[in-house]
Write a protein that holds these residues in place. Structure first.
Motif, PDB file in Angstrom:
ATOM      1  N   PRO A   1      56.696  47.697  32.762  1.00  0.00           N
ATOM      2  CA  PRO A   1      57.525  48.049  31.598  1.00  0.00           C
ATOM      3  C   PRO A   1      58.550  49.137  31.909  1.00  0.00           C
ATOM      4  O   PRO A   1      59.564  49.246  31.221  1.00  0.00           O
ATOM      5  CB  PRO A   1      56.486  48.528  30.566  1.00  0.00           C
ATOM      6  N   GLU A   2      58.282  49.928  32.979  1.00  0.00           N
ATOM      7  CA  GLU A   2      59.225  50.990  33.361  1.00  0.00           C
ATOM      8  C   GLU A   2      60.327  50.484  34.282  1.00  0.00           C
ATOM      9  O   GLU A   2      61.218  51.247  34.653  1.00  0.00           O
ATOM     10  CB  GLU A   2      58.471  52.137  34.070  1.00  0.00           C
ATOM     11  N   GLY A   3      60.258  49.193  34.649  1.00  0.00           N
ATOM     12  CA  GLY A   3      61.303  48.615  35.476  1.00  0.00           C
ATOM     13  C   GLY A   3      61.028  48.602  36.967  1.00  0.00           C
ATOM     14  O   GLY A   3      61.890  48.195  37.751  1.00  0.00           O
ATOM     15  N   ARG A   4      59.840  49.026  37.400  1.00  0.00           N
ATOM     16  CA  ARG A   4      59.488  49.000  38.824  1.00  0.00           C
ATOM     17  C   ARG A   4      59.016  47.598  39.204  1.00  0.00           C
ATOM     18  O   ARG A   4      58.216  46.998  38.497  1.00  0.00           O
ATOM     19  CB  ARG A   4      58.404  50.020  39.145  1.00  0.00           C
ATOM     20  N   ARG A   5      59.497  47.113  40.348  1.00  0.00           N
ATOM     21  CA  ARG A   5      59.102  45.786  40.821  1.00  0.00           C
ATOM     22  C   ARG A   5      58.244  45.897  42.074  1.00  0.00           C
ATOM     23  O   ARG A   5      58.479  46.761  42.926  1.00  0.00           O
ATOM     24  CB  ARG A   5      60.338  44.925  41.108  1.00  0.00           C
ATOM     25  N   PHE A   6      57.247  45.016  42.157  1.00  0.00           N
ATOM     26  CA  PHE A   6      56.427  44.962  43.360  1.00  0.00           C
ATOM     27  C   PHE A   6      55.778  43.584  43.446  1.00  0.00           C
ATOM     28  O   PHE A   6      55.792  42.813  42.478  1.00  0.00           O
ATOM     29  CB  PHE A   6      55.360  46.067  43.346  1.00  0.00           C
ATOM     30  N   LYS A   7      55.230  43.288  44.621  1.00  0.00           N
ATOM     31  CA  LYS A   7      54.579  42.002  44.831  1.00  0.00           C
ATOM     32  C   LYS A   7      53.084  42.125  44.571  1.00  0.00           C
ATOM     33  O   LYS A   7      52.443  43.076  45.008  1.00  0.00           O
ATOM     34  CB  LYS A   7      54.816  41.504  46.257  1.00  0.00           C
ATOM     35  N   LEU A   8      52.572  41.170  43.849  1.00  0.00           N
ATOM     36  CA  LEU A   8      51.154  41.105  43.534  1.00  0.00           C
ATOM     37  C   LEU A   8      50.603  39.890  44.268  1.00  0.00           C
ATOM     38  O   LEU A   8      50.833  38.753  43.860  1.00  0.00           O
ATOM     39  CB  LEU A   8      50.983  40.969  42.015  1.00  0.00           C
ATOM     40  N   GLY A   9      49.908  40.134  45.390  1.00  0.00           N
ATOM     41  CA  GLY A   9      49.553  39.023  46.266  1.00  0.00           C
ATOM     42  C   GLY A   9      48.081  38.758  46.443  1.00  0.00           C
ATOM     43  O   GLY A   9      47.708  37.800  47.129  1.00  0.00           O
ATOM     44  N   SER A  10      47.195  39.548  45.847  1.00  0.00           N
ATOM     45  CA  SER A  10      45.759  39.317  46.013  1.00  0.00           C
ATOM     46  C   SER A  10      45.072  39.195  44.669  1.00  0.00           C
ATOM     47  O   SER A  10      45.624  39.550  43.625  1.00  0.00           O
ATOM     48  CB  SER A  10      45.123  40.459  46.821  1.00  0.00           C
ATOM     49  N   GLY A  11      43.864  38.676  44.711  1.00  0.00           N
ATOM     50  CA  GLY A  11      43.078  38.514  43.495  1.00  0.00           C
ATOM     51  C   GLY A  11      43.157  37.137  42.877  1.00  0.00           C
ATOM     52  O   GLY A  11      42.522  36.873  41.851  1.00  0.00           O
ATOM     53  N   PHE A  12      43.935  36.222  43.481  1.00  0.00           N
ATOM     54  CA  PHE A  12      44.116  34.882  42.918  1.00  0.00           C
ATOM     55  C   PHE A  12      43.065  33.907  43.453  1.00  0.00           C
ATOM     56  O   PHE A  12      42.665  33.978  44.616  1.00  0.00           O
ATOM     57  CB  PHE A  12      45.502  34.326  43.275  1.00  0.00           C
ATOM     58  N   THR A  13      42.642  32.981  42.604  1.00  0.00           N
ATOM     59  CA  THR A  13      41.823  31.872  43.056  1.00  0.00           C
ATOM     60  C   THR A  13      42.741  30.812  43.656  1.00  0.00           C
ATOM     61  O   THR A  13      43.957  30.837  43.469  1.00  0.00           O
ATOM     62  CB  THR A  13      41.024  31.258  41.899  1.00  0.00           C
ATOM     63  N   ASP A  14      42.153  29.848  44.369  1.00  0.00           N
ATOM     64  CA  ASP A  14      42.956  28.748  44.913  1.00  0.00           C
ATOM     65  C   ASP A  14      43.652  27.986  43.783  1.00  0.00           C
ATOM     66  O   ASP A  14      44.812  27.591  43.911  1.00  0.00           O
ATOM     67  CB  ASP A  14      42.072  27.797  45.724  1.00  0.00           C
TER      68      ASP A  14
END
Length: 282
Positions: free
Chosen positions: A229-242
């Motif tokens: 919400p503050e406008g910072r961007r990053f990659k979220l690459g773990s924690g996902f199931t197949d």
């Protein structure tokens, strides 16, 4: 190639499907995060129920985001004309059941029999939370609707006692605790009069892009590009199931992630995907 086609097709479909009709989102009180050392004198503490935020406007039931909840008539018929703020809850460890039940446009009667409406506030009631809590105890429970219950509250004391109560709640399968300042008016915004205390940090971010995977994840999602919400961007690459990598959250969706602190630039450290944000999450 099949996986890649599936991933691309799912992404294209998600971008083309129209969002469900919504009303204006109700102005609900949202929680900030409790940290050790924060003053808690005058606060009440209760369990944080892991369900879907529900708002009864006196006539209809809504999610936090303004989607109408299609509940069986018997579930809502005994509710008062007074607005109620609470959690549609299926029990500890049954978050997925609560979500599927609430989001279904054709109510499953058997599933709704498993639901409870845990009410923790009266948004339209005048006065501070101490006053509203007294009014809530007079209003609920309702004899004809044992599935509508007031959330049990007790006075917050010390951080050590809060930590012990949190540990006990987590051990029993709960999600965490909520702290509500007794002298606070109901404000439809995020503020420190309402605090959440959980064993890890979590936050929400909006999906702004998909990053294709490599190696084992070639042809499907590698990471979500998200924006806080503050406008910072990053990659979220773990924690996902197949399955989630094959059919990832669409661009525009809000997701919840957990993390361990932040780096000096304010980006969360060791961020892991938890779930697509459901309208009830506080």
């Amino acid at each position: 190639m099949l996986k890649r086609r599936s991933f691309l097709a799912a992404s294209l479909l998600a971008s083309c499907v129209a969002a469900p009709a919504r009303a204006a989102a109700p102005g609900l009180m949202l929680a900030e995060v409790y940290r050790r050392g924060m003053p808690i004198e005058g606060y009440w503490v209760s369990e944080k129920y892991d369900g879907v935020r529900g708002y009864w406007d006196g006539q209809q039931l809504w999610t936090r985001g303004g989607e109408r909840v299609i509940a069986p008539p018997w579930f809502t018929a005994p509710l008062p004309a007074t607005p109620l703020d609470g959690e549609l809850w299926a029990g500890r460890g049954r978050f997925n059941l609560a979500v599927s039940t609430v989001r279904s446009q054709t109510p499953n009667d058997a599933a709704w029999r498993e639901m409870r409406f845990m009410v923790f506030d009266l948004p339209a009631e005048a006065g501070d939370f101490d006053t509203r809590l007294t009014a809530l105890k007079k209003l609920l429970p309702i004899t004809q609707a044992p599935w509508v219950l007031p959330v049990a509250q007790q006075r917050a004391t010390t951080h050590a006692d809060l930590q012990a109560l949190l540990d006990k709640t987590i051990k029993l399968g709960g999600e965490g605790l909520m702290l509500h300042r007794g002298g606070s008016l109901y404000r439809g915004e995020r503020n420190a009069d309402l605090l959440k205390f959980k064993p890890f940090d979590d936050a929400e971010a909006r999906v702004v892009g998909h990053v294709s995977g490599r190696g084992r994840h070639a042809g499907r999602l590698g990471a979500l590009l998200v924006e806080t919400p503050e406008g910072r961007r990053f990659k979220l690459g773990s924690g996902f199931t197949d399955a989630q990598r094959e059919d990832p959250p669409p661009v525009g969706a809000w997701v919840t992630y957990r993390y361990n602190g932040q780096n000096p630039g304010g980006v969360p450290r060791f961020a892991r995907f938890m779930r697509v944000r459901e309208e009830g999450r506080s």
